[in-house]
Design a protein around this motif. Sequence first.
Motif, PDB file in Angstrom:
ATOM      1  N   ASP A  75      44.064  23.395  42.860  1.00 44.92           N
ATOM      2  CA  ASP A  75      42.706  23.732  42.805  1.00 44.92           C
ATOM      3  C   ASP A  75      41.549  25.302  41.992  1.00 44.92           C
ATOM      4  N   ALA A  76      42.982  26.711  42.461  1.00 45.17           N
ATOM      5  CA  ALA A  76      42.505  27.654  42.355  1.00 45.17           C
ATOM      6  C   ALA A  76      42.951  27.734  40.486  1.00 45.17           C
ATOM      7  N   LEU A  77      44.048  27.307  40.545  1.00 47.56           N
ATOM      8  CA  LEU A  77      43.766  27.180  38.860  1.00 47.56           C
ATOM      9  C   LEU A  77      42.871  26.801  37.970  1.00 47.56           C
ATOM     10  N   ALA A  78      42.177  25.586  38.014  1.00 49.20           N
ATOM     11  CA  ALA A  78      41.323  24.538  38.149  1.00 49.20           C
ATOM     12  C   ALA A  78      40.359  25.264  38.290  1.00 49.20           C
ATOM     13  N   ALA A  79      39.806  26.167  39.352  1.00 48.18           N
ATOM     14  CA  ALA A  79      38.407  27.057  39.224  1.00 48.18           C
ATOM     15  C   ALA A  79      38.709  28.558  38.350  1.00 48.18           C
ATOM     16  N   LEU A  80      39.847  28.565  38.206  1.00 51.63           N
ATOM     17  CA  LEU A  80      39.690  30.273  37.563  1.00 51.63           C
ATOM     18  C   LEU A  80      39.765  29.710  36.123  1.00 51.63           C
ATOM     19  N   LYS A  81      40.420  28.774  35.745  1.00 50.73           N
ATOM     20  CA  LYS A  81      39.953  28.056  34.270  1.00 50.73           C
ATOM     21  C   LYS A  81      38.374  28.099  33.517  1.00 50.73           C
ATOM     22  N   GLU A  82      37.740  27.140  35.053  1.00 53.56           N
ATOM     23  CA  GLU A  82      36.181  26.781  34.761  1.00 53.56           C
ATOM     24  C   GLU A  82      35.862  28.311  34.402  1.00 53.56           C
ATOM     25  N   GLU A  83      35.954  29.029  34.892  1.00 51.18           N
ATOM     26  CA  GLU A  83      35.280  30.271  35.770  1.00 51.18           C
ATOM     27  C   GLU A  83      35.633  30.548  34.150  1.00 51.18           C
ATOM     28  N   VAL A  84      36.246  31.147  33.509  1.00 51.62           N
ATOM     29  CA  VAL A  84      36.780  31.192  32.203  1.00 51.62           C
ATOM     30  C   VAL A  84      36.271  30.658  30.714  1.00 51.62           C
ATOM     31  N   VAL A  85      35.966  29.602  30.924  1.00 54.02           N
ATOM     32  CA  VAL A  85      35.157  28.752  29.736  1.00 54.02           C
ATOM     33  C   VAL A  85      33.825  28.700  30.617  1.00 54.02           C
ATOM     34  N   THR A  86      33.193  28.941  31.526  1.00 56.42           N
ATOM     35  CA  THR A  86      31.789  29.038  32.065  1.00 56.42           C
ATOM     36  C   THR A  86      30.923  30.164  31.801  1.00 56.42           C
ATOM     37  N   LYS A  87      31.926  31.012  31.564  1.00 51.48           N
ATOM     38  CA  LYS A  87      31.431  33.044  31.521  1.00 51.48           C
ATOM     39  C   LYS A  87      31.619  33.354  30.696  1.00 51.48           C
ATOM     40  N   LEU A  88      32.332  33.278  29.702  1.00 50.54           N
ATOM     41  CA  LEU A  88      32.736  32.940  28.169  1.00 50.54           C
ATOM     42  C   LEU A  88      33.389  34.915  28.137  1.00 50.54           C
ATOM     43  N   TYR A  89      34.184  35.080  29.606  1.00 49.96           N
ATOM     44  CA  TYR A  89      35.279  36.182  29.364  1.00 49.96           C
ATOM     45  C   TYR A  89      35.775  36.607  27.922  1.00 49.96           C
ATOM     46  N   PRO A  90      35.691  38.213  27.651  1.00 50.12           N
ATOM     47  CA  PRO A  90      36.300  38.571  26.189  1.00 50.12           C
ATOM     48  C   PRO A  90      37.708  38.355  26.195  1.00 50.12           C
ATOM     49  N   ASP A  91      38.156  37.738  24.895  1.00 46.14           N
ATOM     50  CA  ASP A  91      40.285  37.708  25.260  1.00 46.14           C
ATOM     51  C   ASP A  91      40.572  38.541  24.272  1.00 46.14           C
ATOM     52  N   HIS A  92      41.448  38.585  24.992  1.00 43.56           N
ATOM     53  CA  HIS A  92      42.439  40.465  24.670  1.00 43.56           C
ATOM     54  C   HIS A  92      43.779  39.404  24.452  1.00 43.56           C
ATOM     55  N   VAL A  93      44.396  39.825  23.263  1.00 47.12           N
ATOM     56  CA  VAL A  93      45.673  38.087  22.676  1.00 47.12           C
ATOM     57  C   VAL A  93      46.886  39.726  22.709  1.00 47.12           C
ATOM     58  N   LEU A  94      47.787  39.099  23.915  1.00 48.77           N
ATOM     59  CA  LEU A  94      48.734  39.945  24.243  1.00 48.77           C
ATOM     60  C   LEU A  94      49.928  40.115  23.289  1.00 48.77           C
ATOM     61  N   ASN A  95      50.504  41.773  22.760  1.00 45.17           N
ATOM     62  CA  ASN A  95      51.276  41.940  22.451  1.00 45.17           C
ATOM     63  C   ASN A  95      52.928  41.697  22.852  1.00 45.17           C
ATOM     64  N   GLN A  96      53.962  41.636  22.109  1.00 45.13           N
ATOM     65  CA  GLN A  96      55.159  41.095  23.075  1.00 45.13           C
ATOM     66  C   GLN A  96      55.438  41.317  23.897  1.00 45.13           C
ATOM     67  N   ARG A  97      55.320  42.974  23.781  1.00 44.04           N
ATOM     68  CA  ARG A  97      55.859  43.577  25.261  1.00 44.04           C
ATOM     69  C   ARG A  97      54.876  43.228  26.871  1.00 44.04           C
ATOM     70  N   GLN A  98      53.318  43.961  26.299  1.00 45.63           N
ATOM     71  CA  GLN A  98      52.384  43.320  27.333  1.00 45.63           C
ATOM     72  C   GLN A  98      52.218  41.902  27.824  1.00 45.63           C
TER      73      GLN A  98
END
Length: 388
Positions: A75-98
Amino acid sequence: SVTSPSNLSRAARSLTSTCPHKNPAALDRANSKMSLSVLRPARASAARVSAACFRRALAGRSVTAAPPSLVAVGDALAALKEEVVTKLYPDHVLNQRQECDLELLMTGAFSPLSTFMTKPQYDSVLKHGRLPEGPAWPLPVTLDVSNETAEKLKKSKKLSLRDDEGRLLGVLTAEDMWKVDKAAEMRHLYEGQTEARGLDYLKHKSGDWCVGGHIQGAALPVHYSHRALRKSPKQLRQEFTNLQWEKIAAYHSTTVMTCPEQQSLIHTAQQAGVNLSIQGEVGTDPDYYVRVKCFNQMPPFPRNMSTFSLLPLAGRGAGVRDHALRCVVGRNNGCTHYIYGPREIASGNKRLYLEMFAKEIGIDLLPLQEMVCFLACPLLRYDGHLHR
């Protein structure tokens, strides 16, 4: 803190000091005989309790002592994914080291560190070599971002962390953000070096801003090759328990392993009475599969002496500080010793630093006893040095 496997094994032995058998199978057989009234009921009950305590201690050494994972499930994972979709947080694409740093943070391999560092943590590690909370820590683990991402983060306060294929790996809650003084970091970490992986990253790849804060994990990075060799600290500890190993030495391989190196490892392990956990560092090496293939084609190690796994650790090229970070990872993976190459730490000050660091975090050091191979020749004489 991570409980030492050797301490727990001694505790287990003390729990069974009144019992005539040492292994769980023998204790189970003893209990079955006791149930036939060979011994008095009270003595049978005590032996059964002893057996149960012994099995719990062995299991606890590798499972409960492992650092906790930060990856959400259910349930915690489902809630986290829904939060990201609904609140439209900015994305950061990680490089290999990160991406490597994030994976080690989420699996607990960087324990006690469980977040990308904030400014006070960053400054404390650079200047004093330890976290503000007290534990020794050798290198900064930060998330650098571009100016554009930093501006977006000032409004949203949260950042979606994604891999280069767009998968959500986690969400960072920003607690601190600052502009990096790259010159100061180079001065503290590299001490006049002109060529190092970390220097190249700082000069040409690093963003101008760093963000620190709490991480909510959504998924570990996806690896398409050698999945069976990629193991978390909990999985490695469980493997050591299944093999009934008590003393384990971590050895981090960063290049193709040679036969003389293999023989040196075997000799060092036999002299110290330890088993080997060989961990191939594959963080930023694009050709690591060649190293894996070469390792598989080598003559086998002695039976029940070694295991081989892949570690997503991105080295900084900071010399002895890299070795100190490997000590931390090795301890969290359940190892009691760390093997280092004496040539890599030739300076007395560097060796003293590593010895003090290892002692503080609770892991023993073993210098690799290098072996020399040469052809017999009547024109050569060897007395510690090779002469014509």
